[in-house]
Design a protein around this motif. Structure first.
Motif, mmCIF file in Angstrom:
data_model
loop_
_atom_site.group_PDB
_atom_site.id
_atom_site.type_symbol
_atom_site.label_atom_id
_atom_site.label_comp_id
_atom_site.label_asym_id
_atom_site.label_seq_id
_atom_site.Cartn_x
_atom_site.Cartn_y
_atom_site.Cartn_z
ATOM 1 N N ASN A 173 -11.271 2.867 -12.409
ATOM 2 C CA ASN A 173 -11.902 3.709 -11.382
ATOM 3 C C ASN A 173 -10.977 4.773 -10.806
ATOM 4 N N GLY A 174 -9.761 4.884 -11.353
ATOM 5 C CA GLY A 174 -8.790 5.807 -10.777
ATOM 6 C C GLY A 174 -9.233 7.258 -10.810
ATOM 7 N N VAL A 175 -9.812 7.678 -11.926
ATOM 8 C CA VAL A 175 -10.247 9.073 -12.059
ATOM 9 C C VAL A 175 -11.381 9.370 -11.076
ATOM 10 N N LEU A 176 -12.339 8.447 -10.982
ATOM 11 C CA LEU A 176 -13.456 8.631 -10.050
ATOM 12 C C LEU A 176 -12.967 8.692 -8.608
ATOM 13 N N ALA A 177 -12.017 7.819 -8.254
ATOM 14 C CA ALA A 177 -11.503 7.804 -6.880
ATOM 15 C C ALA A 177 -10.781 9.109 -6.549
ATOM 16 N N VAL A 178 -9.936 9.570 -7.458
ATOM 17 C CA VAL A 178 -9.189 10.800 -7.201
ATOM 18 C C VAL A 178 -10.130 11.999 -7.120
ATOM 19 N N GLN A 179 -11.149 12.046 -7.978
ATOM 20 C CA GLN A 179 -12.108 13.154 -7.919
ATOM 21 C C GLN A 179 -12.884 13.150 -6.604
ATOM 22 N N THR A 180 -13.263 11.967 -6.128
ATOM 23 C CA THR A 180 -13.987 11.884 -4.859
ATOM 24 C C THR A 180 -13.118 12.350 -3.698
ATOM 25 N N ILE A 181 -11.859 11.909 -3.686
ATOM 26 C CA ILE A 181 -10.952 12.341 -2.616
ATOM 27 C C ILE A 181 -10.657 13.830 -2.735
ATOM 28 N N ARG A 182 -10.588 14.331 -3.964
ATOM 29 C CA ARG A 182 -10.359 15.767 -4.139
ATOM 30 C C ARG A 182 -11.496 16.582 -3.551
ATOM 31 N N ASN A 183 -12.720 16.106 -3.697
ATOM 32 C CA ASN A 183 -13.858 16.809 -3.090
ATOM 33 C C ASN A 183 -13.719 16.864 -1.572
ATOM 34 N N ILE A 232 -6.443 16.747 5.462
ATOM 35 C CA ILE A 232 -5.926 16.971 4.107
ATOM 36 C C ILE A 232 -4.698 16.095 3.857
ATOM 37 N N ARG A 233 -3.852 15.980 4.861
ATOM 38 C CA ARG A 233 -2.648 15.153 4.734
ATOM 39 C C ARG A 233 -3.008 13.705 4.432
ATOM 40 N N SER A 235 -4.967 9.537 -2.039
ATOM 41 C CA SER A 235 -5.140 9.782 -3.473
ATOM 42 C C SER A 235 -4.020 9.154 -4.295
ATOM 43 N N PHE A 236 -2.831 8.986 -3.710
ATOM 44 C CA PHE A 236 -1.746 8.294 -4.404
ATOM 45 C C PHE A 236 -1.919 6.779 -4.316
ATOM 46 N N LEU A 237 -2.251 6.287 -3.131
ATOM 47 C CA LEU A 237 -2.295 4.843 -2.924
ATOM 48 C C LEU A 237 -3.464 4.172 -3.628
ATOM 49 N N VAL A 238 -4.589 4.885 -3.748
ATOM 50 C CA VAL A 238 -5.793 4.248 -4.262
ATOM 51 C C VAL A 238 -5.694 3.928 -5.748
ATOM 52 N N THR A 239 -4.729 4.512 -6.460
ATOM 53 C CA THR A 239 -4.600 4.288 -7.903
ATOM 54 C C THR A 239 -3.409 3.406 -8.254
ATOM 55 N N ARG A 282 -7.797 2.275 6.057
ATOM 56 C CA ARG A 282 -7.527 2.840 7.380
ATOM 57 C C ARG A 282 -7.087 4.298 7.276
ATOM 58 N N ASN A 283 -6.252 4.610 6.304
ATOM 59 C CA ASN A 283 -5.824 5.997 6.135
ATOM 60 C C ASN A 283 -6.982 6.894 5.733
ATOM 61 N N LEU A 284 -7.874 6.380 4.896
ATOM 62 C CA LEU A 284 -9.048 7.159 4.508
ATOM 63 C C LEU A 284 -9.952 7.420 5.706
ATOM 64 N N ASN A 285 -10.142 6.418 6.541
ATOM 65 C CA ASN A 285 -10.962 6.599 7.741
ATOM 66 C C ASN A 285 -10.297 7.520 8.757
ATOM 67 N N ARG A 286 -8.983 7.501 8.818
ATOM 68 C CA ARG A 286 -8.291 8.438 9.711
ATOM 69 C C ARG A 286 -8.477 9.874 9.242
ATOM 70 N N GLY A 287 -8.390 10.081 7.931
ATOM 71 C CA GLY A 287 -8.646 11.418 7.409
ATOM 72 C C GLY A 287 -10.056 11.883 7.714
ATOM 73 N N SER A 288 -11.025 10.982 7.569
ATOM 74 C CA SER A 288 -12.398 11.336 7.897
ATOM 75 C C SER A 288 -12.579 11.572 9.385
ATOM 76 N N LEU A 289 -11.841 10.821 10.216
ATOM 77 C CA LEU A 289 -11.925 11.024 11.663
ATOM 78 C C LEU A 289 -11.425 12.412 12.056
ATOM 79 N N PHE A 290 -10.303 12.835 11.490
ATOM 80 C CA PHE A 290 -9.796 14.173 11.786
ATOM 81 C C PHE A 290 -10.760 15.240 11.283
ATOM 82 N N TRP A 291 -11.388 14.983 10.150
ATOM 83 C CA TRP A 291 -12.377 15.932 9.636
ATOM 84 C C TRP A 291 -13.562 16.051 10.601
ATOM 85 N N SER A 292 -14.002 14.915 11.141
ATOM 86 C CA SER A 292 -15.113 14.931 12.096
ATOM 87 C C SER A 292 -14.730 15.656 13.383
#
Length: 236
Positions: free
Chosen positions: A59-69, A136-137, A143-147, A163-173
């Motif tokens: 699932n590494g490619v799918l995860a990185v592509q999703t985070i890239r979006n 973005i940070r 994207s590094f940790l998930v693979t 938690r890091n993914l949710n923090r990124g989404s929180l800053f985006w919100s």
């Protein structure tokens, strides 16, 4: 009622409505997360991280592509925010001169109010830019940790990634909310009444977008239960 009295009454009242709504939203997200879209999305991202890291080689490619979006979306908002900030700064600096600046220092209330309007809009754009850069940070770090294959059988590293993914989404919100706040502040240039009306309409629209229905909560709970049972079967 004079125009300045309307300005002094409607503008603080409109801002109080927007700020009060977001205080209620933060309280609801903390105490009753399933009643908000942000809470349900946080749970979904949490389960998504566990699903992707269950087999990172597959699932590494799918995860990185999703985070890239997500990184591309944050980059777009950050670019828009800093561009609007630059345009607004150039406009304010070109429309002012030494005489106006001296009048502002010595207490020209008309010029002072106009400066407050532009500064408030500029502040919203700068907050949006900084929050999206932080988003973005966090996304780039995830994207590094998930693979990482060594995290397959460890739960705590997966929690850290989630938690890091949710923090990124929180800053985006938060950055997106800064854009929302800029709309009534921009209409404030045309007068306090458009600004007040925009605050009321936006509060109703955001309530519709931020809250969930019982059907959505039940569907989400069913999906989460199905995913949990699937993971338990795989472990067995």
């Amino acid at each position: 009622m004079e125009e300045k009295d309307i300005d002094y009454f409607l503008v603080p009242f409109g801002l109080a409505i927007m700020i009060g709504y977001h205080i209620w939203l933060v309280y609801t997200v903390i105490k009753h997360p399933r009643q908000t879209v942000m809470g349900l999305n946080a749970e979904s991202r949490y389960q998504w991280v566990f699903s992707m890291m269950a087999d990172p080689l597959k699932n590494g490619v799918l995860a990185v592509q999703t985070i890239r979006n997500n990184i591309m979306a944050s980059t777009l908002l950050a670019t828009t925010a800093i561009t609007l900030s630059s345009i607004l700064s150039v406009f304010v600096s070109s429309s002012s001169n030494t005489n106006h600046a001296s009048q502002l220092v010595y207490g020209n209330k008309t010029r002072l109010l106009s400066s407050v309007k532009y500064f408030a809009i500029l502040l919203c754009f700068l907050v949006a830019f900084l929050c999206n850069v932080q988003s973005i940070r966090y996304y780039a770090h995830v994207s590094f940790l998930v693979t990482v294959p060594t995290f397959i059988d460890q739960r705590e590293p997966k929690n850290y990634v989630a938690r890091n993914l949710n923090r990124g989404s929180l800053f985006w919100s938060i950055g997106l909310r800064a854009f929302y706040f800029s709309f009534p502040l921009f209409l404030w240039i045309f007068g306090p009444i458009p600004m007040f009306v925009c605050c009321i309409i936006m509060s109703f629209v955001l309530y519709f977008l931020d809250t969930t229905t019982s059907f959505t909560r039940n569907l989400h709970s069913y999906s989460m239960r199905e995913k949990t049972e699937e993971n338990d079967n795989e472990v067995v």
